[in-house]
Design a protein around this motif. Structure first.
Motif, PDB file in Angstrom:
ATOM      1  N   ALA A 238       0.833  -1.204   0.000  1.00  0.00           N
ATOM      2  CA  ALA A 238       0.000   0.000   0.000  1.00  0.00           C
ATOM      3  C   ALA A 238       0.868   1.254   0.000  1.00  0.00           C
ATOM      4  O   ALA A 238       0.557   2.232  -0.704  1.00  0.00           O
ATOM      5  CB  ALA A 238      -0.933  -0.004   1.201  1.00  0.00           C
ATOM      6  N   THR A 239       1.956   1.222   0.753  1.00  0.00           N
ATOM      7  CA  THR A 239       2.879   2.360   0.786  1.00  0.00           C
ATOM      8  C   THR A 239       3.523   2.576  -0.578  1.00  0.00           C
ATOM      9  O   THR A 239       3.606   3.704  -1.073  1.00  0.00           O
ATOM     10  CB  THR A 239       3.965   2.137   1.855  1.00  0.00           C
ATOM     11  OG1 THR A 239       3.333   1.991   3.125  1.00  0.00           O
ATOM     12  CG2 THR A 239       4.956   3.280   1.899  1.00  0.00           C
ATOM     13  N   ILE A 240       3.972   1.503  -1.189  1.00  0.00           N
ATOM     14  CA  ILE A 240       4.584   1.593  -2.519  1.00  0.00           C
ATOM     15  C   ILE A 240       3.554   2.085  -3.523  1.00  0.00           C
ATOM     16  O   ILE A 240       3.838   2.958  -4.357  1.00  0.00           O
ATOM     17  CB  ILE A 240       5.166   0.233  -2.943  1.00  0.00           C
ATOM     18  CG1 ILE A 240       6.300  -0.174  -2.001  1.00  0.00           C
ATOM     19  CG2 ILE A 240       5.642   0.264  -4.400  1.00  0.00           C
ATOM     20  CD1 ILE A 240       6.722  -1.626  -2.112  1.00  0.00           C
ATOM     21  N   ASP A 241       2.335   1.561  -3.435  1.00  0.00           N
ATOM     22  CA  ASP A 241       1.265   1.955  -4.349  1.00  0.00           C
ATOM     23  C   ASP A 241       0.967   3.445  -4.249  1.00  0.00           C
ATOM     24  O   ASP A 241       0.784   4.110  -5.265  1.00  0.00           O
ATOM     25  CB  ASP A 241       0.004   1.148  -4.046  1.00  0.00           C
ATOM     26  CG  ASP A 241      -1.149   1.488  -4.970  1.00  0.00           C
ATOM     27  OD1 ASP A 241      -0.960   1.422  -6.203  1.00  0.00           O
ATOM     28  OD2 ASP A 241      -2.234   1.815  -4.458  1.00  0.00           O
ATOM     29  N   SER A 242       0.960   3.975  -3.043  1.00  0.00           N
ATOM     30  CA  SER A 242       0.622   5.393  -2.866  1.00  0.00           C
ATOM     31  C   SER A 242       1.696   6.320  -3.434  1.00  0.00           C
ATOM     32  O   SER A 242       1.403   7.470  -3.745  1.00  0.00           O
ATOM     33  CB  SER A 242       0.396   5.710  -1.384  1.00  0.00           C
ATOM     34  OG  SER A 242       1.602   5.625  -0.663  1.00  0.00           O
ATOM     35  N   GLY A 243       2.918   5.824  -3.582  1.00  0.00           N
ATOM     36  CA  GLY A 243       4.000   6.660  -4.090  1.00  0.00           C
ATOM     37  C   GLY A 243       4.338   6.464  -5.552  1.00  0.00           C
ATOM     38  O   GLY A 243       5.177   7.179  -6.099  1.00  0.00           O
ATOM     39  N   ARG A 244       3.673   5.522  -6.190  1.00  0.00           N
ATOM     40  CA  ARG A 244       4.035   5.264  -7.590  1.00  0.00           C
ATOM     41  C   ARG A 244       3.387   6.297  -8.502  1.00  0.00           C
ATOM     42  O   ARG A 244       2.380   6.888  -8.175  1.00  0.00           O
ATOM     43  CB  ARG A 244       3.652   3.844  -8.014  1.00  0.00           C
ATOM     44  CG  ARG A 244       2.179   3.606  -8.138  1.00  0.00           C
ATOM     45  CD  ARG A 244       1.929   2.140  -8.467  1.00  0.00           C
ATOM     46  NE  ARG A 244       0.524   1.836  -8.329  1.00  0.00           N
ATOM     47  CZ  ARG A 244      -0.288   1.611  -9.352  1.00  0.00           C
ATOM     48  NH1 ARG A 244       0.174   1.642 -10.582  1.00  0.00           N
ATOM     49  NH2 ARG A 244      -1.560   1.344  -9.134  1.00  0.00           N
ATOM     50  N   GLU A 245       4.015   6.473  -9.655  1.00  0.00           N
ATOM     51  CA  GLU A 245       3.482   7.442 -10.593  1.00  0.00           C
ATOM     52  C   GLU A 245       2.971   6.716 -11.827  1.00  0.00           C
ATOM     53  O   GLU A 245       2.015   5.978 -11.726  1.00  0.00           O
ATOM     54  CB  GLU A 245       4.534   8.495 -10.899  1.00  0.00           C
ATOM     55  CG  GLU A 245       4.844   9.320  -9.642  1.00  0.00           C
ATOM     56  CD  GLU A 245       5.790  10.452  -9.878  1.00  0.00           C
ATOM     57  OE1 GLU A 245       6.064  10.781 -11.049  1.00  0.00           O
ATOM     58  OE2 GLU A 245       6.259  11.023  -8.895  1.00  0.00           O
ATOM     59  N   ALA A 246       3.600   6.882 -12.941  1.00  0.00           N
ATOM     60  CA  ALA A 246       3.081   6.331 -14.201  1.00  0.00           C
ATOM     61  C   ALA A 246       3.629   4.942 -14.498  1.00  0.00           C
ATOM     62  O   ALA A 246       4.014   4.651 -15.623  1.00  0.00           O
ATOM     63  CB  ALA A 246       3.391   7.289 -15.344  1.00  0.00           C
ATOM     64  N   VAL A 247       3.639   4.085 -13.495  1.00  0.00           N
ATOM     65  CA  VAL A 247       4.124   2.721 -13.687  1.00  0.00           C
ATOM     66  C   VAL A 247       3.103   1.785 -13.042  1.00  0.00           C
ATOM     67  O   VAL A 247       2.460   2.135 -12.058  1.00  0.00           O
ATOM     68  CB  VAL A 247       5.540   2.553 -13.082  1.00  0.00           C
ATOM     69  CG1 VAL A 247       5.544   2.750 -11.593  1.00  0.00           C
ATOM     70  CG2 VAL A 247       6.152   1.236 -13.457  1.00  0.00           C
ATOM     71  N   ASN A 248       2.923   0.602 -13.633  1.00  0.00           N
ATOM     72  CA  ASN A 248       1.941  -0.317 -13.050  1.00  0.00           C
ATOM     73  C   ASN A 248       2.453  -0.849 -11.710  1.00  0.00           C
ATOM     74  O   ASN A 248       3.636  -0.765 -11.397  1.00  0.00           O
ATOM     75  CB  ASN A 248       1.541  -1.429 -14.030  1.00  0.00           C
ATOM     76  CG  ASN A 248       2.643  -2.422 -14.297  1.00  0.00           C
ATOM     77  OD1 ASN A 248       3.248  -2.955 -13.369  1.00  0.00           O
ATOM     78  ND2 ASN A 248       2.886  -2.715 -15.552  1.00  0.00           N
TER      79      ASN A 248
END
Length: 74
Positions: A44-54
């Protein structure tokens, strides 16, 4: 190379599935444990910080960055 393994999880109240090779799942478990998090919380932490990448790519990149940081301090 190991085949991808799909796992379902809930992130921010939404069900999703992520496909990663087993070594990446193992690495995420180790990283989460070292940070005192569950794997779902780490994702969830990684997901919240990702930008234009799956999400699968973001997870792989997080694992790579983690081990690069470790190697740089060794």
């Amino acid at each position: 190379m190991n085949a991808e393994r799909k796992r379902s999880l809930t992130i921010a109240g939404h069900r999703t599935s992520v496909s990663l090779e087993e070594p990446f799942w193992d690495a995420l478990k180790q990283i989460a444990a070292a940070e005192g998090l569950t794997v779902a919380a780490l994702i969830a932490t990684i997901d919240s910080g990702r930008e234009a990448v799956n999400l699968s790519s973001a997870l792989r990149l997080h694992v790579l960055a983690h081990y690069r940081r470790l190697a740089a301090t060794a």
